[in-house]
Motif scaffolding. Structure first.
Motif, mmCIF file in Angstrom:
data_model
loop_
_atom_site.group_PDB
_atom_site.id
_atom_site.type_symbol
_atom_site.label_atom_id
_atom_site.label_comp_id
_atom_site.label_asym_id
_atom_site.label_seq_id
_atom_site.Cartn_x
_atom_site.Cartn_y
_atom_site.Cartn_z
ATOM 1 N N GLY A 30 0.791 -1.211 0.000
ATOM 2 C CA GLY A 30 0.000 0.000 0.000
ATOM 3 C C GLY A 30 0.829 1.269 0.000
ATOM 4 O O GLY A 30 1.992 1.276 -0.421
ATOM 5 N N ILE A 76 -1.140 -7.987 0.611
ATOM 6 C CA ILE A 76 -2.127 -7.261 -0.188
ATOM 7 C C ILE A 76 -2.615 -6.052 0.609
ATOM 8 O O ILE A 76 -2.961 -6.154 1.780
ATOM 9 C CB ILE A 76 -3.306 -8.179 -0.550
ATOM 10 C CG1 ILE A 76 -2.825 -9.334 -1.440
ATOM 11 C CG2 ILE A 76 -4.425 -7.413 -1.234
ATOM 12 C CD1 ILE A 76 -3.859 -10.423 -1.649
ATOM 13 N N SER A 77 -2.651 -4.906 -0.038
ATOM 14 C CA SER A 77 -3.064 -3.667 0.609
ATOM 15 C C SER A 77 -4.576 -3.523 0.593
ATOM 16 O O SER A 77 -5.202 -3.565 -0.477
ATOM 17 C CB SER A 77 -2.425 -2.471 -0.109
ATOM 18 O OG SER A 77 -3.060 -1.264 0.227
ATOM 19 N N ARG A 80 -5.643 -0.336 -1.309
ATOM 20 C CA ARG A 80 -5.696 -0.463 -2.765
ATOM 21 C C ARG A 80 -6.919 -1.279 -3.202
ATOM 22 O O ARG A 80 -7.459 -1.055 -4.288
ATOM 23 C CB ARG A 80 -4.397 -1.072 -3.295
ATOM 24 C CG ARG A 80 -3.202 -0.127 -3.106
ATOM 25 C CD ARG A 80 -1.947 -0.636 -3.780
ATOM 26 N NE ARG A 80 -2.054 -0.576 -5.226
ATOM 27 C CZ ARG A 80 -1.808 0.503 -5.972
ATOM 28 N NH1 ARG A 80 -1.467 1.640 -5.393
ATOM 29 N NH2 ARG A 80 -1.904 0.464 -7.282
ATOM 30 N N ASP A 84 -9.669 0.127 -5.773
ATOM 31 C CA ASP A 84 -10.110 -0.630 -6.945
ATOM 32 C C ASP A 84 -11.596 -0.970 -6.904
ATOM 33 O O ASP A 84 -12.126 -1.565 -7.847
ATOM 34 C CB ASP A 84 -9.289 -1.913 -7.079
ATOM 35 C CG ASP A 84 -7.830 -1.634 -7.437
ATOM 36 O OD1 ASP A 84 -7.561 -0.549 -7.988
ATOM 37 O OD2 ASP A 84 -6.964 -2.490 -7.159
ATOM 38 N N GLU A 201 -1.410 -8.406 -9.064
ATOM 39 C CA GLU A 201 -1.681 -7.082 -9.631
ATOM 40 C C GLU A 201 -1.047 -5.985 -8.778
ATOM 41 O O GLU A 201 -0.440 -5.045 -9.310
ATOM 42 C CB GLU A 201 -3.190 -6.865 -9.734
ATOM 43 C CG GLU A 201 -3.853 -7.724 -10.811
ATOM 44 C CD GLU A 201 -4.607 -6.892 -11.827
ATOM 45 O OE1 GLU A 201 -5.421 -6.053 -11.424
ATOM 46 O OE2 GLU A 201 -4.367 -7.093 -13.045
ATOM 47 N N GLN A 202 -1.172 -6.086 -7.459
ATOM 48 C CA GLN A 202 -0.611 -5.049 -6.603
ATOM 49 C C GLN A 202 0.908 -5.049 -6.623
ATOM 50 O O GLN A 202 1.541 -3.985 -6.650
ATOM 51 C CB GLN A 202 -1.137 -5.209 -5.172
ATOM 52 C CG GLN A 202 -2.613 -4.864 -5.012
ATOM 53 C CD GLN A 202 -3.020 -4.716 -3.557
ATOM 54 O OE1 GLN A 202 -2.184 -4.724 -2.647
ATOM 55 N NE2 GLN A 202 -4.319 -4.568 -3.319
ATOM 56 N N TRP A 203 1.513 -6.232 -6.607
ATOM 57 C CA TRP A 203 2.980 -6.307 -6.638
ATOM 58 C C TRP A 203 3.517 -5.761 -7.953
ATOM 59 O O TRP A 203 4.498 -5.004 -7.968
ATOM 60 C CB TRP A 203 3.450 -7.730 -6.401
ATOM 61 C CG TRP A 203 4.938 -7.910 -6.567
ATOM 62 C CD1 TRP A 203 5.572 -8.681 -7.489
ATOM 63 C CD2 TRP A 203 5.971 -7.314 -5.776
ATOM 64 N NE1 TRP A 203 6.942 -8.602 -7.335
ATOM 65 C CE2 TRP A 203 7.206 -7.764 -6.287
ATOM 66 C CE3 TRP A 203 5.976 -6.440 -4.697
ATOM 67 C CZ2 TRP A 203 8.439 -7.370 -5.751
ATOM 68 C CZ3 TRP A 203 7.203 -6.036 -4.166
ATOM 69 C CH2 TRP A 203 8.415 -6.509 -4.694
#
Length: 525
Positions: A30, A76-77, A80, A84, A201-203
């Motif tokens: 995040g 995982i944030s 975010r 989304d 996707e976040q990474w």
């Protein structure tokens, strides 16, 4: 044009993602991660080294993973996910905050259910473009994703027992039992796949931000995997297991100066001959996944690729182990055939033989040196800069060391203190030792220099990340939300300029390199 000579001199910071002061109790992908990248840019750093990003098992250790391929959902944030549209801001209110040690257990109780809720919202409401990205993710990761999802669903169903304690039809993956899980738990399986999609996707968004700002990611691949993992459950044929699928022999290191009984790590060993007959396909898949995640890869316990300490599984210590030769040349030759040049760094600390050095040098991998190790006696001087070669990665300390300030205060012997001051400078105030060590590392001829974030922040042993063999208290350090002071980045930036680690190219050098790289004119043919 190829890599300019100045591009080889890089400096970076070692900080695991969980050590970020992120909302939710554990560091993640995040806002704090992006703020850290901005700090690296201001400090003219060009590498960010992380520990394994895998889902953790025993002790929340990144080196005790439930999968060698999957990502840790705790990274995982939630912010975010809100951005989304998969969660509302109200749903994530009231969780563990930004400050204090990483609270893995609280994050598992509070954060994981929200991530699963977001996954359900995705499955039910995702627009077509998001569904398309998800389907491509499934296709690109088909070699491991479905098996990992099933492993997690079954692990939860059987109260988190090790897979070899499950009912036989599931432990041995009987066809009818697997088919029943696919039918009866399809929605749960899909949720786990979406969670991995969120991680991916976040990474990759964070990694893209790094690339835009000239920051490469140095990842970490442990040589062995945990017995209680999707890897061993899915591919028992790859490991030294008996007919009951229990380990025959396990990993570790022999007795030495530090431990009269050695270290019994307990990971199952590979059936290397079987792997070689199959073209090392499991390792090819593992490295392919790692190259999707990272720009460069540190290979933990590199000496095990030449020979590994094999301990009978029934032994409680490592004393009765033996060295067994591994097909390192064949493995890395195969990986080079598949991937071309290998962006590997060899963790070659400890008792290293000429054969291990030859394997590393044959494939052009840099080795590691740690300044904290260089001051005990003449035999330790290989860790001092006068003995470095350019193809080296130098650290002030690693994630297994105390911080430099903690080492100086509590661990360094009187002889080490005397030798350090002879070699570097008189230390009148204890805090001076940190920058003295950082300057020595950055000034060296080593192409890559890595400084743990704790040393950048001048922190003591309270910020130590890991104490090997300690049962608890590891992996929980996080820096404070207000810690990224501009004084630290300014000091580093100036040092990068003076040690030529900032990527600077003079206009004259740029002109010469462009001219020398240009193709010959037709008149010269």
């Amino acid at each position: 044009m190829g890599e300019r000579e100045n591009e080889k001199r890089l400096s970076g910071v070692l900080l695991h993602v969980t050590s970020l002061p992120s909302y939710g109790g554990v560091g993640d992908f995040g806002p704090a991660a992006y703020a850290f990248v901005d700090f690296l840019v201001t400090a003219k750093q060009r590498l960010w080294q992380v520990l394994p990003l895998s889902p953790t098992g025993y002790g929340n250790s990144p080196y005790s993973a439930l999968s060698a391929f999957a990502g840790n959902p705790l990274l995982i944030s939630l912010e975010r996910l809100v951005d989304d549209g998969w969660l509302t801001a109200e749903r994530i209110a009231g969780l563990a905050g930004h400050e204090g040690a990483a609270d893995f257990e609280r994050a598992k109780m509070e954060k994981l259910p929200l991530i699963e809720e977001a996954a359900k919202n995705f499955l039910e409401h995702a627009p077509e473009d998001a569904k398309g990205r998800f389907q491509r993710f499934i296709q690109n990761n088909s070699s491991w994703l479905a098996d990992y999802a099933m492993f997690i669903v079954l692990r939860r169903r059987f109260d988190y027992a090790c897979w070899n304690e499950w009912p036989e039809e599931f432990a041995y993956r009987h066809e009818a039992a697997i088919a029943a899980v696919l039918k009866d738990h399809a929605y749960e399986l899909a949720i786990e796949e979406v969670v991995q999609f969120f991680f991916d996707e976040q990474w990759h968004a964070l990694r893209a931000y790094c690339a835009e700002h000239g920051i490469r990611i140095l990842g970490d691949v442990a040589i062995f995997v945990s017995f209680d993992s999707a890897d061993v459950w899915r591919h028992p044929e790859v490991f030294e297991l008996n007919e009951k699928r229990n380990p025959i022999r396990v990993s570790g290191v022999p007795p030495d100066y530090f431990s009269e009984t050695g270290q019994r790590w307990g990971n199952p060993l590979y059936r290397w001959q079987y792997m070689q007959e199959r073209g090392f396909d499991w390792w090819v898949a593992r490295v392919r996944r790692s190259l999707v995640l990272y720009d460069m890869i540190r290979l933990d316990h590199f000496r095990g690729f030449d020979a590994y300490w094999s301990i009978p599984a029934e032994e409680e210590t490592a004393v009765k182990g033996v060295w067994v030769k591994a097909p390192g040349h064949e493995l890395f030759g195969r990986l080079k055939d598949v991937f071309g040049e290998l962006p590997f760094i060899a963790e070659d600390l400890g008792l290293i033989t000429p054969e291990v050095d030859e394997l590393r040098e044959h494939f052009g991998m840099p080795g590691m040196r740690v300044l904290q190790f260089g001051f005990s006696d003449r035999g330790s001087h290989l860790h001092l800069p006068q003995n470095f070669i350019p193809n080296t990665v130098v650290y002030t300390g690693t994630h297994d060391n105390n911080t430099t300030l903690g080492w100086w205060r509590e661990d360094a012997s009187e002889l080490e203190r005397k030798n350090l001051q002879t070699y570097l400078e008189p230390i009148l105030h204890e805090g001076e030792v940190v920058w003295a060590m950082i300057r020595a590392a950055e000034r060296s001829v080593a192409n890559i220099c890595i400084v743990p974030m704790q040393d950048v922040l001048h922190l003591g042993s309270e910020a130590r990340m890991n104490t090997p063999a300690a049962a608890d208290g590891n992996w929980t350090w996080r820096y404070r939300l207000d810690a990224l002071h501009s004084d630290f980045s300014a000091q580093l930036a100036v040092l990068m300029e003076m040690t030529d680690r900032d990527g600077y190219v003079s206009p004259e050098r740029e002109r010469i390199e462009i001219v020398s790289a240009a193709p010959e004119s037709a008149s010269s043919i």
